[in-house]
Scaffold this motif. Structure first.
Motif, mmCIF file in Angstrom:
data_model
loop_
_atom_site.group_PDB
_atom_site.id
_atom_site.type_symbol
_atom_site.label_atom_id
_atom_site.label_comp_id
_atom_site.label_asym_id
_atom_site.label_seq_id
_atom_site.Cartn_x
_atom_site.Cartn_y
_atom_site.Cartn_z
ATOM 1 N N GLY A 143 0.817 -1.208 0.000
ATOM 2 C CA GLY A 143 0.000 0.000 0.000
ATOM 3 C C GLY A 143 0.848 1.254 0.000
ATOM 4 N N GLY B 243 -0.012 4.573 0.152
ATOM 5 C CA GLY B 243 -0.713 5.802 0.538
ATOM 6 C C GLY B 243 0.170 6.612 1.483
ATOM 7 N N TYR B 244 -0.468 7.449 2.336
ATOM 8 C CA TYR B 244 0.287 8.323 3.254
ATOM 9 C C TYR B 244 1.142 7.494 4.216
ATOM 10 N N ALA B 245 0.569 6.390 4.739
ATOM 11 C CA ALA B 245 1.303 5.581 5.723
ATOM 12 C C ALA B 245 2.413 4.775 5.053
ATOM 13 N N ASN C 261 1.914 -1.329 -4.873
ATOM 14 C CA ASN C 261 0.717 -0.483 -4.949
ATOM 15 C C ASN C 261 0.048 -0.714 -6.299
ATOM 16 N N PRO C 262 -1.284 -0.728 -6.337
ATOM 17 C CA PRO C 262 -1.950 -1.064 -7.605
ATOM 18 C C PRO C 262 -1.807 -0.003 -8.700
ATOM 19 N N ARG C 263 -1.515 1.242 -8.291
ATOM 20 C CA ARG C 263 -1.427 2.309 -9.311
ATOM 21 C C ARG C 263 0.006 2.812 -9.416
ATOM 22 N N ARG D 65 -5.535 11.379 -1.497
ATOM 23 C CA ARG D 65 -6.984 11.170 -1.321
ATOM 24 C C ARG D 65 -7.687 12.393 -0.736
ATOM 25 N N ILE D 66 -6.966 13.159 0.061
ATOM 26 C CA ILE D 66 -7.616 14.290 0.720
ATOM 27 C C ILE D 66 -7.971 15.394 -0.273
ATOM 28 N N ALA E 81 -1.513 -6.856 -3.835
ATOM 29 C CA ALA E 81 -1.294 -8.055 -3.010
ATOM 30 C C ALA E 81 -2.625 -8.788 -2.881
ATOM 31 N N GLY F 75 -4.808 0.949 3.689
ATOM 32 C CA GLY F 75 -5.715 2.090 3.768
ATOM 33 C C GLY F 75 -7.175 1.712 3.887
ATOM 34 N N ASP G 50 -5.018 3.698 8.062
ATOM 35 C CA ASP G 50 -6.431 3.392 8.305
ATOM 36 C C ASP G 50 -6.692 1.896 8.478
ATOM 37 N N SER H 148 -7.641 9.032 9.094
ATOM 38 C CA SER H 148 -7.109 10.353 8.790
ATOM 39 C C SER H 148 -5.731 10.247 8.164
ATOM 40 N N SER H 149 -5.450 11.180 7.274
ATOM 41 C CA SER H 149 -4.093 11.258 6.728
ATOM 42 C C SER H 149 -3.177 11.817 7.813
ATOM 43 N N LYS I 243 -6.131 24.966 6.436
ATOM 44 C CA LYS I 243 -6.486 23.708 5.766
ATOM 45 C C LYS I 243 -5.543 23.428 4.589
ATOM 46 N N ARG J 197 -13.847 9.679 9.504
ATOM 47 C CA ARG J 197 -14.376 10.612 8.523
ATOM 48 C C ARG J 197 -15.650 10.141 7.831
HETATM 49 C C1 LIG Z 1 -12.477 12.973 -0.266
HETATM 50 C C2 LIG Z 1 -11.649 12.667 0.966
HETATM 51 C C3 LIG Z 1 -11.139 13.731 1.722
HETATM 52 C C4 LIG Z 1 -10.366 13.473 2.858
HETATM 53 N N1 LIG Z 1 -9.871 14.529 3.573
HETATM 54 C C5 LIG Z 1 -9.115 14.303 4.671
HETATM 55 C C6 LIG Z 1 -8.575 15.391 5.425
HETATM 56 O O1 LIG Z 1 -8.793 16.563 5.102
HETATM 57 N N2 LIG Z 1 -7.800 15.101 6.513
HETATM 58 C C7 LIG Z 1 -7.544 13.813 6.890
HETATM 59 O O2 LIG Z 1 -6.833 13.608 7.898
HETATM 60 N N3 LIG Z 1 -8.043 12.767 6.210
HETATM 61 C C8 LIG Z 1 -8.825 12.973 5.119
HETATM 62 N N4 LIG Z 1 -9.339 11.908 4.404
HETATM 63 C C9 LIG Z 1 -9.019 10.543 4.869
HETATM 64 C C10 LIG Z 1 -7.629 10.126 4.354
HETATM 65 O O3 LIG Z 1 -7.572 10.227 2.960
HETATM 66 C C11 LIG Z 1 -7.301 8.701 4.775
HETATM 67 O O4 LIG Z 1 -7.484 8.574 6.160
HETATM 68 C C12 LIG Z 1 -5.869 8.371 4.383
HETATM 69 O O5 LIG Z 1 -5.792 8.262 2.975
HETATM 70 C C13 LIG Z 1 -5.356 7.078 5.024
HETATM 71 O O6 LIG Z 1 -4.032 6.875 4.630
HETATM 72 P P1 LIG Z 1 -3.471 5.387 4.428
HETATM 73 O O7 LIG Z 1 -2.058 5.520 3.996
HETATM 74 O O8 LIG Z 1 -3.799 4.554 5.589
HETATM 75 O O9 LIG Z 1 -4.325 4.776 3.217
HETATM 76 P P2 LIG Z 1 -4.584 5.249 1.737
HETATM 77 O O10 LIG Z 1 -4.226 6.656 1.521
HETATM 78 O O11 LIG Z 1 -5.972 4.807 1.443
HETATM 79 O O12 LIG Z 1 -3.549 4.377 0.899
HETATM 80 C C14 LIG Z 1 -3.643 2.964 0.834
HETATM 81 C C15 LIG Z 1 -2.957 2.492 -0.424
HETATM 82 O O13 LIG Z 1 -2.933 1.062 -0.420
HETATM 83 C C16 LIG Z 1 -3.300 0.595 -1.684
HETATM 84 N N5 LIG Z 1 -3.810 -0.782 -1.572
HETATM 85 C C17 LIG Z 1 -5.038 -1.187 -1.150
HETATM 86 N N6 LIG Z 1 -5.123 -2.526 -1.234
HETATM 87 C C18 LIG Z 1 -3.939 -2.962 -1.690
HETATM 88 C C19 LIG Z 1 -3.433 -4.245 -2.014
HETATM 89 N N7 LIG Z 1 -4.169 -5.356 -1.851
HETATM 90 N N8 LIG Z 1 -2.180 -4.360 -2.506
HETATM 91 C C20 LIG Z 1 -1.408 -3.246 -2.660
HETATM 92 N N9 LIG Z 1 -1.837 -2.006 -2.380
HETATM 93 C C21 LIG Z 1 -3.095 -1.869 -1.909
HETATM 94 C C22 LIG Z 1 -4.355 1.599 -2.141
HETATM 95 O O14 LIG Z 1 -4.580 1.529 -3.527
HETATM 96 C C23 LIG Z 1 -3.695 2.911 -1.699
HETATM 97 O O15 LIG Z 1 -2.797 3.380 -2.660
HETATM 98 C C24 LIG Z 1 -10.114 12.126 3.257
HETATM 99 C C25 LIG Z 1 -10.621 11.060 2.493
HETATM 100 C C26 LIG Z 1 -11.378 11.320 1.361
HETATM 101 C C27 LIG Z 1 -11.899 10.145 0.542
#
Ligand SMILES: Cc1cc2nc3c(=O)[nH]c(=O)nc-3n(C[C@H](O)[C@H](O)[C@H](O)COP(=O)(O)OP(=O)(O)OC[C@H]3O[C@@H](n4cnc5c(N)ncnc54)[C@H](O)[C@@H]3O)c2cc1C
Length: 383
Positions: A3, A5-7, A27-29, A35-36, A67, A95, A260, A272-273, A340, A378
C-alpha cells in the motif's frame, strides 16, 4: 510494504534510516493518490495524483501490482499478477475505502469518491449533469461536507443529507459556522433524516420526503480491504489488522500495520491522513527495532483537531484536546482555509522530507492513548 498511501510511502522512506535494508513498495497504481484532494478532483478545482518519483527515496523499489494474500508461513506476498515476493517483514498499509451501502438502490444509483477510479467515474458523470441539475450528497461527515461545499461553490444546486447531525465530531460553534456557510451558498441540509432509498432520479428520506436528484453521491461509511482476513490474520469487525501497541500483528511479529487499515489493541485511531504519517513512521521504527534486536516503542500520538474545507476560500479548523475531543474554539473563514491548505500541502510534504532525510518526521505524542478516539472516522456517519 503493501500500500503506497500516506502511511506506506512514509514508512518506506523511513526504513532507509538503516543502510542496506531492501525496500519494496507494492501499490496497484503507478501514481500516489492524494486522497484528501479527491473532492477537489471531482469538482475540477484540484488534482489528486502525484508522481511517486517525487515522493520516494531512490532505494525504494515500486512494484505496480496488488497483493492478494500474505502467506505468513512461506513469508511471501502473493500478487494479482501471479508473482510472489519474499519478505522478512511486511508493513500492512492498505488504507481504507467507502463501505458498500446497504440502502436499497444506493449501490446501483449512487456514486462514490472514496478511491481514485470511483472519483474519476463520478467526475465524468458530473460533467453530464447540467449546472442546474440537483446533486445530492449523502453523508454529514467531513467528506460529505467538503464535497457538497466544493460543488456548491462551483455553482451546483446541492442537497446534503445527514443521517444524524451535520459534522457530528465538531463543537456546536464549529457546526454553526459550517451550517451558515452552506446556507449562504444555497445548500439544502437535512439533519436526522437518513436516506431510505436511492432511485435513478431521486432520493427518498426516512421521513418520506422525496427529493429529485440528477446525481447522488454516497459519502458515508468506512471500509477497509479484506487482505488481512484473506491471509488468515485476525482483524477487528471492519477488517482492520489487529495489532498490539507497537503496531505488530497479534498473530505474527513479522507483520506490522499502519494507517487506516491498522487496529491497534482493537482501539483504532480515526481515519485520517494526519494519523497515517506518524503510524507509518512508527511501523517503520518497529521493524527497524526488530532488525536491531531492540524493544519497539509503543504507539503515542496526540491529536489537535480536525479541519473541513468549505470550497476554496473558506474552512473550519476545529480545535480539540489530545484525545481528539472538540473544544469550543475554531478558526473559520479565510484563515481557516489557509490552515487547511497548509495541512493538505504538508501531507505530501512530510513524505518528501522523509525521502530527503529519513527519520525526520516527528509528531506530537500524547499519552495515555485514548480508550477510543473521540471523533468518529471521517466516513463513519449514517446516511
Ligand atoms: C475525499 C476525501 C477527503 C479526505 N480529507 C481528509 C482530510 O482533510 N484530513 C484527513 O486527515 N483525512 C482525510 N481523508 C481521509 C484520508 O484520505 C485517509 O485517512 C488516508 O488516505 C489514510 O491513509 P493510508 O495511507 O492509511 O491509506 P490510503 O491513503 O488509502 O492508501 C492505501 C494504499 O494502499 C493501496 N492498496 C489497497 N489494497 C492494496 C493491495 N491489496 N495491494 C497493494 N496495495 C493496496 C491503495 O490503492 C492505496 O494506494 C479524506 C478522504 C477522502 C476520501
Amino acid at each position: 510494504m503493501i500500500g503506497g498511501g500516506y502511511a506506506g510511502t512514509l514508512a518506506a522512506n523511513r526504513l532507509r534510516m538503516r543502510p542496506g535494508v531492501d525496500i519494496t513498495l507494492v501499490n496497484p497504481r503507478p501514481a500516489f493518490v492524494d486522497r484528501i484532494r479527491l473532492h477537489q478532483f471531482v469538482a475540477g478545482t484540484g488534482e489528486a495524483e502525484v508522481d511517486y518519483g517525487t515522493l520516494l527515496g531512490e532505494e525504494v523499489r515500486l512494484v505496480v501490482d496488488s497483493a492478494t494474500r500474505i502467506d505468513t508461513a512461506a513469508r511471501t506476498v502473493e500478487l494479482a499478477s501471479g508473482r510472489a515476493l519474499d519478505y522478512d517483514y511486511v508493513i500492512y498499509a492498505v488504507g481504507s475505502t467507502g463501505a458498500a451501502p446497504s440502502v436499497p438502490g444506493a449501490a446501483d444509483f449512487s456514486f462514490s469518491l472514496s478511491e481514485l477510479e470511483l472519483a474519476q467515474r463520478l467526475r465524468t458523470r458530473l460533467g453530464e449533469v447540467p449546472l442546474n441539475g440537483q446533486v445530492t450528497v449523502v453523508g454529514g461527515g467531513l467528506t460529505g461536507i467538503e464535497t457538497a461545499a466544493e460543488l456548491a461553490e462551483r455553482g451546483r444546486a446541492v442537497t446534503l443529507i445527514c443521517g444524524t447531525t451535520l459534522a457530528p465530531t465538531f463543537s456546536a460553534p464549529g457546526r454553526r459556522s459550517i451550517a451558515k456557510w452552506l446556507s449562504r451558498h444555497g445548500v439544502a441540509v437535512f439533519e436526522h433524516d437518513p436516506v431510505a432509498e436511492v432511485r435513478p432520479d431521486a432520493v427518498v428520506l426516512a421521513s418520506g420526503v422525496v427529493r429529485s436528484s440528477a446525481l447522488t453521491i454516497w459519502a458515508a461509511g468506512f471500509g477497509v480491504p479484506g487482505l488481512a482476513r484473506v491471509s488468515g490474520l485476525r482483524t477487528d469487525v471492519l477488517g482492520r489488522l489487529l495489532t498490539d501497541e507497537t503496531l505488530t500483528s497479534v498473530d505474527d511479529d513479522r507483520v506490522v500495520a499502519a494507517g487506516d487499515a491498522a487496529g491497534p489493541s482493537d482501539r483504532p485511531l480515526r481515519m485520517s491522513s494526519y494519523a497515517a504519517g506518524p503510524l507509518g513512521a512508527q511501523a517503520a521504527d518497529t521493524v527497524l527495532s526488530r532488525i536491531a534486536g531492540t524493544e519497539p516503542e509503543v504507539l503515542s500520538l496526540a491529536f489537535s483537531g480536525e479541519c473541513v474545507s468549505l470550497g476554496r476560500r473558506s474552512a473550519v479548523r476545529q480545535l480539540a484536546g489530545r484525545d481528539d475531543s472538540p473544544v469550543n474554539i475554531y478558526v473559520g473563514g479565510r484563515a481557516g482555509a489557509a490552515v487547511k491548505e497548509l495541512i493538505c500541502t504538508l501531507g505530501v510534504g512530510k513524505i518528501r522530507r522523509e525521502a530527503r532525510k529519513p527519520g525526520s518526521l516527528i509528531w506530537p505524542k500524547g499519552g495515555p492513548r485514548p480508550e477510543q478516539s473521540a471523533a468518529a472516522p471521517r466516513g463513519v456517519t449514517s446516511p
